[in-house]
Design a protein around this motif. Sequence first.
Motif, short mmCIF file in Angstrom:
data_model
loop_
_atom_site.label_atom_id
_atom_site.label_comp_id
_atom_site.label_asym_id
_atom_site.label_seq_id
_atom_site.Cartn_x
_atom_site.Cartn_y
_atom_site.Cartn_z
N GLU A 118 55.35 58.22 33.15
CA GLU A 118 53.96 58.22 33.60
C GLU A 118 53.31 56.91 33.18
N LEU A 119 52.69 56.23 34.14
CA LEU A 119 51.90 55.02 33.84
C LEU A 119 50.47 55.36 34.24
N ASN A 120 49.59 55.54 33.28
CA ASN A 120 48.23 56.01 33.57
C ASN A 120 47.27 55.51 32.50
N LEU A 121 45.98 55.44 32.88
CA LEU A 121 45.00 54.92 31.90
C LEU A 121 44.98 55.76 30.63
N GLU A 122 45.14 57.08 30.84
CA GLU A 122 45.15 58.01 29.69
C GLU A 122 46.08 59.16 30.03
N PRO A 123 46.48 59.96 29.08
CA PRO A 123 47.39 61.07 29.39
C PRO A 123 46.80 61.95 30.49
N SER A 124 47.60 62.23 31.52
CA SER A 124 47.12 63.08 32.62
C SER A 124 47.33 64.55 32.24
N GLU A 125 46.91 65.42 33.17
CA GLU A 125 47.08 66.88 32.91
C GLU A 125 48.55 67.23 32.76
N GLY A 126 49.41 66.40 33.37
CA GLY A 126 50.84 66.72 33.34
C GLY A 126 51.64 65.81 32.42
N SER A 127 50.95 65.09 31.57
CA SER A 127 51.63 64.08 30.73
C SER A 127 52.80 64.65 29.94
N HIS A 128 52.64 65.88 29.48
CA HIS A 128 53.67 66.50 28.62
C HIS A 128 54.96 66.77 29.40
N LEU A 129 54.88 66.67 30.73
CA LEU A 129 56.06 66.97 31.56
C LEU A 129 56.96 65.74 31.73
N PHE A 130 56.47 64.58 31.29
CA PHE A 130 57.24 63.34 31.51
C PHE A 130 58.11 63.02 30.29
N HIS A 131 59.30 62.43 30.53
CA HIS A 131 60.12 61.97 29.42
C HIS A 131 59.38 60.86 28.68
N ASP A 132 58.83 59.91 29.43
CA ASP A 132 58.15 58.76 28.79
C ASP A 132 56.78 58.55 29.41
N ALA A 133 55.89 57.93 28.66
CA ALA A 133 54.55 57.65 29.19
C ALA A 133 54.01 56.39 28.54
N ARG A 134 53.34 55.58 29.36
CA ARG A 134 52.64 54.41 28.81
C ARG A 134 51.20 54.48 29.32
N HIS A 135 50.26 54.24 28.43
CA HIS A 135 48.86 54.41 28.84
C HIS A 135 48.11 53.10 28.75
N GLY A 136 47.37 52.82 29.83
CA GLY A 136 46.64 51.56 29.95
C GLY A 136 46.35 51.32 31.43
N PRO A 137 45.73 50.19 31.76
CA PRO A 137 45.40 49.91 33.16
C PRO A 137 46.63 49.62 34.00
N ALA A 138 46.66 50.19 35.21
CA ALA A 138 47.81 50.00 36.10
C ALA A 138 48.06 48.52 36.37
N GLY A 139 46.98 47.75 36.46
CA GLY A 139 47.12 46.32 36.76
C GLY A 139 47.89 45.57 35.70
N VAL A 140 48.01 46.16 34.50
CA VAL A 140 48.82 45.57 33.42
C VAL A 140 50.17 46.28 33.33
N LEU A 141 50.13 47.61 33.32
CA LEU A 141 51.36 48.40 33.08
C LEU A 141 52.38 48.26 34.22
N VAL A 142 51.94 48.28 35.47
CA VAL A 142 52.90 48.27 36.59
C VAL A 142 53.64 46.94 36.68
N PRO A 143 52.96 45.80 36.62
CA PRO A 143 53.72 44.54 36.61
C PRO A 143 54.65 44.44 35.40
N GLU A 144 54.19 44.91 34.24
CA GLU A 144 55.06 44.88 33.05
C GLU A 144 56.33 45.69 33.31
N TRP A 145 56.15 46.87 33.92
CA TRP A 145 57.30 47.75 34.16
C TRP A 145 58.22 47.16 35.24
N VAL A 146 57.61 46.64 36.31
CA VAL A 146 58.40 46.12 37.44
C VAL A 146 59.13 44.84 37.06
N ASP A 147 58.41 43.95 36.38
CA ASP A 147 59.01 42.64 36.14
C ASP A 147 59.85 42.64 34.86
#
Length: 227
Positions: A198-227
Amino acid sequence: MRVVVLTGAGISAESGVPTFRDADGLWEGHRVEDVATPEAFERAPGVVHAFYDARREALDTVEPNPAHHALARLEQALGDDLFLVTQNIDDLHERGGSTRVHHMHGELRSALCLGCDAHVPWPAEQGGLGDLPPCPRCGSCALRPDVVWFGEVPYGMDEILGHLAEADLFVSVGTSGAVYPAAGFVQYARAHGARTLELNLEPSEGSHLFHDARHGPAGVLVPEWVD
Ligand code: BV8
């Protein structure tokens, strides 16, 4: 590696598109029952058209952000091994360079003809509120927003579930996990053996269902994850 990415309103937030449930979000000024159900459209089409007309007009004032561009780079790298499904009805993924985007809840720039079921581009020369030209396919005057409302079946569910069942990795970006069936995709993917992130600003309602989670702005997290 086969990857499924699900995006929600949070990926467009940094572009200036309001989300639904954050402070000053879309549901602040509207009740779902009044603008996002087939009954609402039946009862007061002008109110529903106004809700979507305002969001469609606002699309011309926003730009894709680094998260959209990063997912376009991911498509370049993975090709057919990436399935991008979005709950969003904006066109920022496409304007950010993604060429294959599955809009499970429809698109603001598309219209659905109640006369012939055709999906046609939203007429540019729209008149006044809800005063639409006839369908270019059948001439009927019954066009509605091509958007999946509450109580309606999302587009392409079989295709989505097929990709989730084959995925090695399921990544959810910018969604509260409040609405089904999208909110259930993580469990379906996990049950079929996928790792889940899960890549989200804060834990979502389903956060506990994910193996891993990173929280912060998508504009930072998604490029970090992709690149
Ligand atoms: C269906 C299009 C049957 C319209 C939308 C009781 C229990 C369970 C389910 C139900 C129930 N009663 C009814 C249901 C079913 C219902 C449902 O789930 N209701 C909910 C309220 C309980 N669902 C339906 O009716 C669906 N249809 O079930 O049909 C079926 C199903 C499968 C197969 C066959 C038949 C249809 C639902 C579609 C409704 N249409 N949108 C429009 O856009 O106007 S819903 C809309 O809200 C979105 O599309 C999205 O799906 C949903 C959630 O929105 P999000 O995108 O998550 O946005 P939100 O604001 O909530 O959250 C933003 C997130 O981003 C936050 O977490 C925030 O922290 C984060 N964020 C913010 N800024 C950033 C960020 N993250 C990163 N970076 C940032 N900068």
